[in-house]
Every structure is written in C-alpha cells, then in structure tokens.
Design an enzyme around this catalytic site. Structure first.
Site, short mmCIF file in Angstrom:
data_model
loop_
_atom_site.label_atom_id
_atom_site.label_comp_id
_atom_site.label_asym_id
_atom_site.label_seq_id
_atom_site.Cartn_x
_atom_site.Cartn_y
_atom_site.Cartn_z
CG LEU A 32 -1.81 -1.21 1.44
CD1 LEU A 32 -2.81 -0.95 2.57
CD2 LEU A 32 -2.54 -1.59 0.15
CE1 TYR A 55 37.81 14.49 -10.46
CE2 TYR A 55 38.72 15.51 -12.43
CZ TYR A 55 37.74 14.75 -11.80
OH TYR A 55 36.69 14.25 -12.53
CG ASP A 102 3.97 4.67 5.12
OD1 ASP A 102 3.80 3.47 5.45
OD2 ASP A 102 3.14 5.56 5.37
CG ASN A 111 37.88 15.06 -16.18
OD1 ASN A 111 38.03 16.20 -15.75
ND2 ASN A 111 36.92 14.27 -15.78
N GLY A 147 -9.58 4.19 2.39
CA GLY A 147 -9.18 3.34 3.51
C GLY A 147 -8.34 2.16 3.08
CG ASN A 204 54.62 8.66 -5.83
OD1 ASN A 204 53.93 9.69 -5.79
ND2 ASN A 204 55.29 8.22 -4.79
NE ARG A 213 0.85 13.81 8.71
CZ ARG A 213 0.80 12.80 9.56
NH1 ARG A 213 1.35 12.92 10.76
NH2 ARG A 213 0.22 11.68 9.21
C1 UD1 Z 1 -3.28 1.83 10.04
C2 UD1 Z 1 -4.11 0.72 10.72
C3 UD1 Z 1 -3.78 0.71 12.20
C4 UD1 Z 1 -2.31 0.53 12.41
C5 UD1 Z 1 -1.50 1.59 11.67
C6 UD1 Z 1 -0.05 1.27 11.74
C7 UD1 Z 1 -6.19 0.58 9.44
C8 UD1 Z 1 -7.64 0.93 9.43
N1 UD1 Z 1 -5.51 1.01 10.51
O1 UD1 Z 1 -3.75 3.06 10.55
O2 UD1 Z 1 -4.52 -0.34 12.85
O3 UD1 Z 1 -2.00 0.58 13.80
O4 UD1 Z 1 -1.90 1.62 10.28
O5 UD1 Z 1 0.69 2.32 11.18
O6 UD1 Z 1 -5.71 -0.06 8.55
N2 UD1 Z 1 -3.30 3.65 2.38
C9 UD1 Z 1 -3.67 3.54 1.06
N3 UD1 Z 1 -4.94 3.86 0.70
C10 UD1 Z 1 -5.87 4.26 1.60
C11 UD1 Z 1 -5.49 4.37 2.95
C12 UD1 Z 1 -4.20 4.04 3.31
O7 UD1 Z 1 -2.85 3.19 0.22
O8 UD1 Z 1 -7.00 4.51 1.18
C13 UD1 Z 1 -1.94 3.31 2.77
C14 UD1 Z 1 -1.17 4.51 3.30
O9 UD1 Z 1 -0.43 5.15 2.27
C15 UD1 Z 1 -0.24 3.87 4.32
C16 UD1 Z 1 -1.03 2.68 4.82
O10 UD1 Z 1 -1.99 2.40 3.84
O11 UD1 Z 1 0.95 3.39 3.72
C17 UD1 Z 1 -1.70 2.94 6.16
O12 UD1 Z 1 -2.62 4.00 6.05
P1 UD1 Z 1 -2.79 5.09 7.20
O13 UD1 Z 1 -3.80 6.06 6.76
O14 UD1 Z 1 -1.48 5.60 7.63
O15 UD1 Z 1 -3.43 4.20 8.37
P2 UD1 Z 1 -3.40 4.50 9.91
O16 UD1 Z 1 -4.52 5.39 10.24
O17 UD1 Z 1 -2.05 4.91 10.34
#
Ligand code: UD1
Ligand code: MG
Length: 452
Positions: free
Chosen positions: A9, A351, A106, A371, A81, A362, A16
């Site tokens: 993902l 260099y 990430d 160069n 989500g 040497n 940020r």
């Molecule tokens: C998520 C988990 C949480 C966990 C935490 C750890 C869920 C609902 N919650 O929360 O339980 O403790 O990670 O860091 O999963 N992403 C997508 N598409 C989306 C949403 C997210 O690709 O629609 C990716 C984000 O880029 C990221 C990862 O999924 O790499 C997690 O998403 P993020 O929004 O950071 O979830 P958290 O709220 O931190």
C-alpha cells in the site's frame, strides 16, 4: 510455506512531507523507503507483487518494476481506507491462491525474517495472521484485542476505542498475512461505520473471528514497524537503519572506532578486518575488501576498494572509482571513474577523473587530470611505475607510458612514450646578484622620498 503474493500500500500522498516527490520515494540509508520494503519482500520470493499507488505516481510503479519486473501497479483514485486499497489489487491477483501479505510502502524497517515468521504463522493457522508490537506510546495505532489463547479477535482503531481499550499497548503494525480465499470472501463485507468513515482492512479480523477463524499473532520490536509521515520521522528511520547497519558490520568483523559517526548505505559491502575511522560516509554501491583502512572524514560512493588499500583521511571516492590492492589515496584527493593500480599512490591534493593509473605509480601532490574541455570528457591513461611530479596538469586525452618521469609543474598535452622524461614548463632563468641590486634600488628610492 504457502505460495505468497504481496500487496504494497503506497497511495498515501505524504502531505506532511511537504514534497513534490511521493512519500515512499524519499530515501534512507541510500535507498528509497519503497525499495527497502521491496527488498524485504524479495526475500520471500513472492509469486506476484501488486502496488497500490495514488494518481500521478508512475515513478512508484517504475521503482516496483526495477525490483520485480512483473509487478503490477494499480491506482487508487480516492483514498477510502486500507480495506479499499487492498480491494484495488483484487483484479491483478485473479487466479492466485495462497497467502496474501499486505505491506506498507512507508514502513521500511521490517525485516524479512519477521515477514517469514508472520507468513509461517498464517500458514499454520490457515486463516490469517497479524504483525503486532508492544508500543512505547500506543497513541494513534489500532489496538489488538486478544482472547485467552492470544488469538486476535478485534482490531480497534484509536478513534473508535473505549478508554479501557486505549490502555492496551499491543498494537497493529498494519502488516497482515491472509489466505486469499478468506480475504476475497470477507473484504466485500467491510463497512465504513467508523470514526473516519473509511473501509478499514483491520475490520477483517473481527469478521474472520466471527466466522470462527481468529487471527494468529506474530510480534516484532516497535523499531521494525516505524512509519514515515514527515521529515522528522524520516530522520528517525535513517537513525534506526544506521544503528542496524553499524551493528551488522561490526559483528561481521569491521572495526568502527566511533560507530555513531559512520554512515552506511543499505547495500554497502565490507569484508572482515577493515578499519573505519570516525566520520566516514558510504553512499550507495560501495564494496570494500579485507585489510582496507578508511581514515577519518572520507566520503565514498559507487567505489570498489581492493585488499589492503588505505583511503583518506579526507578522501573522496566518486562513482566508478576502483582502488587497487595496497594502493593509497590520501588527503584531499578526489577519484572519479578511475582505476588506481595495485600499490599506486595518490597521496595529496589531486583530482583523478576518467583515468587509469598503472601499478606502483606515484602521483605527486596537486596533480590534476584535466578531463573536461567544457563540452566533453576525455581519458587519461598513465602506465605502471610512473612518477608524476607535483602540481602536474595532465590535459586529456593523453597517454603516459610505463616508467615515465614527469617533472613537477608540467602541463602535459601530448603523449609520452615509455621511460621518457617529460618537462613541460618554462625554463628557469637565474641572474646572479639581481635580487640584491633590486633591493638596493628600492631602498634608495624610498630614502629619497622620505627626505623630500
Ligand atoms: C493503520 C491501521 C492501524 C495501524 C497503523 C499502523 C487501518 C484501518 N488502521 O492506521 O490499525 O495501527 O496503520 O501504522 O488499517 N493507504 C492507502 N490507501 C488508503 C489508505 C491508506 O494506500 O485509502 C496506505 C497509506 O499510504 C499507508 C497505509 O496504507 O501506507 C496505512 O494508512 P494510514 O492512513 O497511515 O493508516 P493509519 O490510520 O495509520
Ligand atoms: Mg499511518
């Protein structure tokens, strides 16, 4: 172990980070966060890889294909989500049956052994397994709610948790391994009646438990699941990698006199019995053989250093530098795309670029290979056992034969045959007594002025 498919993902925009670059392409320890995740995944030898990315992130797809040529990249147009994100990968996993491992692009610190353990627990359970950790401060994480036999029955997101649940320190890393059949059967049942109004992948744990298949728990240290949302966290991840690599190299037989000041890249290869003094930086692509000494304040990138060579202090090796066995590259010397032969010495203020220096030659202080003519780069080829006098300019392209001796201060513009002596500077003129006569004249004039 089961057949494994990996879903990464990476759709987060990384607001940020305040950057034009997608968050997962920011670098730590010389490689992108995303590459760290892919390299860990590679150790599992996955049958399929799907990356879920945001719109206009082609660079992320390219990065995935550089590691897994057959990787599929899908765009999640709207971030609805983590559950929705995994849904986006479904078509690309058609026909796959086995374990689906969900990773975050990430969260680069996760180790392959941890992922293997998670997948093994998933395979043993047959259903799903979640990677959890004891959080020092659980704020913001989903909490793992377990039953008497340490199976996970619910993952409760921070915003949806009761005060009692918020006291739980066992948290969700976000990384899960799940049977493909179970995943595609339960995923359509996710709702979004939660505080964020998102499709939470984590709800799948509750759905599975309700169907009599509670999730197995795998655990790792918190430091392995650290994620990056801003540049301060990027620096924290860098620190964690550096600590990991310093320890790895020391345990493999490398002496670091002041480990905290030495920076490695993920791919740095160092043999046993190498000494590294304080404040040395390794960029990507460095290989160091046994018996090498790298003295303080050296910067090394894309370079290969053979047995027993001595580098620095204050040396800079740039991409394409190949330092031969027992060669010396000393202070304020820059080497780029050049081979320094066995036992050759370039000890001070030089260099050497687009060049070859033969064995045992040497190179005197201040020697420069010229160069670049403002448009093109040209090679300098120096033979073996050559003595280059200090402050020589070698105007490339130019060849210097074996056994040549070049007088200090020469500007060499033409090839020199083997064993010749080359002097290319204005001839010295000596006028006896002229300095004394000059002083006398100046003193006399000054005396005349002060009298007047
Ligand atoms: C998520 C988990 C949480 C966990 C935490 C750890 C869920 C609902 N919650 O929360 O339980 O403790 O990670 O860091 O999963 N992403 C997508 N598409 C989306 C949403 C997210 O690709 O629609 C990716 C984000 O880029 C990221 C990862 O999924 O790499 C997690 O998403 P993020 O929004 O950071 O979830 P958290 O709220 O931190
Ligand atoms: Mg997060």
């Amino acid at each position: 172990m089961n057949n494994i498919a990996i879903v990464v993902l990476a759709a987060g925009m990384g607001t940020r980070m305040r950057s034009d670059l997608p968050k997962v392409l920011h670098r730590a320890a010389g490689r992108s966060l995303f590459d760290h995740v892919l390299m860990a995944a590679r150790d599992l030898d996955p049958a399929r890889v799907v990356v879920v990315m945001g719109p206009a992130m082609n660079a992320v797809a390219d990065a995935a294909r550089a590691v897994f040529p057959a990787a599929a990249a899908v765009v999640q147009e709207q971030r609805l989500g983590t559950g929705h994100a995994v849904m986006m990968a479904k078509d690309r996993l058609a026909g796959f049956s086995g374990t689906i491992l969900v990773l975050y692009g990430d969260a680069p610190l996760v180790r392959p052994e941890t992922l293997k353990d998670l997948c093994a627990r998933q395979a043993a359970a047959g259903s799903l397994a979640v990677l959890g950790f004891e959080a020092h401060n659980p704020h913001g994480y989903g909490r793992l709610i377990t039953d008497a036999s340490r199976h996970i029955v619910v993952i409760r997101e921070e915003l949806d948790a009761t005060p009692a649940e918020r006291n739980i320190k066992l948290c969700n890393s976000g990384i899960i391994a799940i049977d493909s059949g179970l995943l595609w059967r339960l995923l359509p049942n996710l709702g979004k009646a939660n505080a964020k109004g998102e499709y939470y992948l984590t709800d799948i744990v509750h759905l599975a438990a309700a169907a009599g298949q509670p999730a197995a728990l795998a655990q790792c240290p918190e430091s392995e699941v650290m994620g990056v949302n801003d540049r301060a966290q990027l620096a924290a991840v860098e620190r964690a990698f550096q600590e990991r690599y310093r320890l790895k190299h020391m345990l493999a037989g490398v002496t670091l006199t002041d480990p905290a000041t030495v920076h490695f890249s993920a791919d740095t290869e160092i043999a046993a019995d190498v000494l590294i003094e304080p404040h040395v930086v390794f960029g990507p692509g460095v290989r160091v053989a046994s018996g090498v000494e790298i003295l303080g304040f050296s910067h090394i990138e894309g370079a290969v250093i053979a047995e027993g060579a001595r580098i620095g202090p204050f040396a800079r090796l740039r991409p394409g530098a190949e330092i031969g066995a027992n060669a010396h590259v000393g202070n304020y010397v820059e080497v780029k795309k050049a081979m320094i032969g066995e036992g050759a010495k370039v000890n001070h203020l030089s260099y050497i670029g687009d060049a070859k220096v033969g064995a045992k030659s040497n190179i005197g202080a201040g020697t420069i290979t010229c160069n670049y003519d403002g448009f093109d780069k040209h090679p300098t080829d120096i033979g073996a056992n050559v003595f280059v006098g200090s402050n020589t300019a070698l105007v490339a392209p130019v060849k210097v034969g074996d056994g040549v001796n070049i007088a200090a201060g020469s500007v060499i513009t033409r090839d020199i045959p083997a064993d010749a002596l080359a002097i290319a500077r204005a001839e010295q003129v000596v006028r006896e007594g002229a300095a004394a006569r000059y002083r006398q004249l100046k003193r006399a004039r000054k005396a005349a002025r002060t009298k007047a």
